[in-house]
Design an enzyme around this catalytic site. Sequence first.
Site, PDB file in Angstrom:
ATOM      1  N   HIS A 158      44.595  19.512   0.055  1.00 14.46           N
ATOM      2  CA  HIS A 158      44.010  20.776  -0.416  1.00 14.46           C
ATOM      3  C   HIS A 158      43.991  21.847   0.660  1.00 14.46           C
ATOM      4  O   HIS A 158      43.745  23.006   0.368  1.00 14.46           O
ATOM      5  CB  HIS A 158      42.576  20.523  -0.922  1.00 14.46           C
ATOM      6  N   ASP A 366      43.764  29.366   4.964  1.00 14.72           N
ATOM      7  CA  ASP A 366      43.151  28.687   3.822  1.00 14.72           C
ATOM      8  C   ASP A 366      44.229  28.007   3.003  1.00 14.72           C
ATOM      9  O   ASP A 366      45.308  28.584   2.815  1.00 14.72           O
ATOM     10  CB  ASP A 366      42.422  29.726   2.940  1.00 14.72           C
TER      11      ASP A 366
HETATM   12  C1  G6P Z   1      37.151  21.956   1.279  1.00 12.70           C
HETATM   13  C2  G6P Z   1      37.879  20.626   1.366  1.00 12.70           C
HETATM   14  C3  G6P Z   1      37.242  19.590   0.450  1.00 12.70           C
HETATM   15  C4  G6P Z   1      35.746  19.514   0.711  1.00 12.70           C
HETATM   16  C5  G6P Z   1      35.097  20.896   0.576  1.00 12.70           C
HETATM   17  C6  G6P Z   1      33.605  20.901   0.900  1.00 12.70           C
HETATM   18  O1  G6P Z   1      37.378  22.546   0.053  1.00 12.70           O
HETATM   19  O2  G6P Z   1      39.252  20.793   1.056  1.00 12.70           O
HETATM   20  O3  G6P Z   1      37.816  18.323   0.675  1.00 12.70           O
HETATM   21  O4  G6P Z   1      35.115  18.596  -0.146  1.00 12.70           O
HETATM   22  O5  G6P Z   1      35.752  21.788   1.463  1.00 12.70           O
HETATM   23  O6  G6P Z   1      33.375  20.387   2.177  1.00 12.70           O
HETATM   24  P1  G6P Z   1      32.463  19.092   2.446  1.00 12.70           P
HETATM   25  O7  G6P Z   1      32.697  18.743   3.871  1.00 12.70           O
HETATM   26  O8  G6P Z   1      31.072  19.543   2.158  1.00 12.70           O
HETATM   27  O9  G6P Z   1      32.912  18.021   1.476  1.00 12.70           O
END
Ligand code: G6P
Length: 463
Positions: A158, A366
């Site tokens: 992602h 991003d």
């Molecule tokens: C980004 C990453 C995700 C992640 C999200 C929130 O979008 O690509 O994998 O889950 O951030 O971050 P966190 O560390 O809270 O899961």
Amino acid sequence: MSRLIVISNRVAPIAEGKPTAGGLAVGVFDALKQAGGIWFGWNGEIVEGSTPPDDVRLESRDNITYATVALARNDYDLYYRGFSNGTLWPVFHYRPDLSSYDRREYAGYLRVNEWMVARLKPLIKPEDRLWVHDYHLLPFAQACRRAGLRNRIGFFLHIPFPAEQVMATVPPHQELVEAMCEYDQLGFQTDSDRRAFTDYVRRRLGGSRVVDRAIELDGKRIGVGAYPIGIYPEEIQRLSLKHSRSRQITNLKQGLVQRRLMVSVDRLDYSKGLVERFTAFERLLETKSEHRGQVSFIQIAPPSRSDVEQYRQIRRQLESAAGRINGRFSDLSWTPLRYINKSFDRSLLMSLFRASQVGYVTPLRDGMNLVAKEYVAAQPPDDPGVLVLSEFAGAAEELEEGALLVNPYDPDGMAERLHRALTMPLPERRERYEHMLQRLNDNNLSHWRDRFLHDLQESGTPG
Ligand code: G6P
């Protein structure tokens, strides 16, 4: 059709049958709802100590079984806070200067991947398809193969994949890319990310051959493609209308009087370019005095990963920048910047996008940035706002003709673009909006899912 097993570090909290936020969560939830299957991952719980609890919590709703595990504090520190977010996240966002590496953290990262596979294995049937998500789980397929699982396994990243020389700053870079080559199908957000990956494989992993949409390595063929994640524009449009008469939005509009509104929504992360964004806004007020008293900028930035030092630092910097700008330019009846550290209901955010004249989305780097896409989809078609978008967001590859692209490292350039956005005539705004909406409709979320799952089906040679 075989079941779909989705694996992601975080299994999103489900509120009212829908994940609360985030591109990964929305995309994964949608794919599973359609295909039916299991969503496996961490439930956000941390258990004190170094022994992880072995039980998997199972909860079924609609078509989906949520299979979640808690993490031991020690594993959380090494795997999540350490290697995933202290080493990989900064490097993959082109910030090796913010990255730190510790062998023990990397060992913990590998161990947690294996531990997760062991928890998941009893739930897997031979014909299931596995779809693994994001940088926390680069070696997941390798761990699956070691555990004897022969299912077809796909992976979607992602976040960006960095250029070879940048990737090489992660000490075990080669091991990581070799582990990625254990997947049958790899998916990236943009064509540049896909190219960065295949360049790495071509230059660093001897004996490999890169062919169209696949690489060949040691006799194995791995599908490699770009699958820009999308949204459902109609759903966003519907959500944006839900609050349009609510007290919060009405009060906001009344408070603005004739003022123009600029909006940004991001997790509080150094990759989002918030300091640079604030500086460019300040430059706008300095250089174009007609906007003083006339423009309000709302930055919503819920804190994220606040136990990682770099995140605490960026928070302090932003507090100081926001204080400086407001101290410099506010007057008795106008505050230029409202900087808010909390999260809001998704539909309220969409209504806020709809009520604003400029969507200000300027990350330094991003993977995609779905806020940019949601901003466009939430606009009123007869009087749409303007999207000011960083050229370093994955979304820029699709929206470059409709958005005003900016280089977030150029404060004067950004201030000029903001001025242009705030003064753009209606016919140009409409033309740009229609162009972008068309792109969003052509590549919506189901398109992303279907293309990836189709290629996964065609890929590899499972045993
Ligand atoms: C980004 C990453 C995700 C992640 C999200 C929130 O979008 O690509 O994998 O889950 O951030 O971050 P966190 O560390 O809270 O899961």
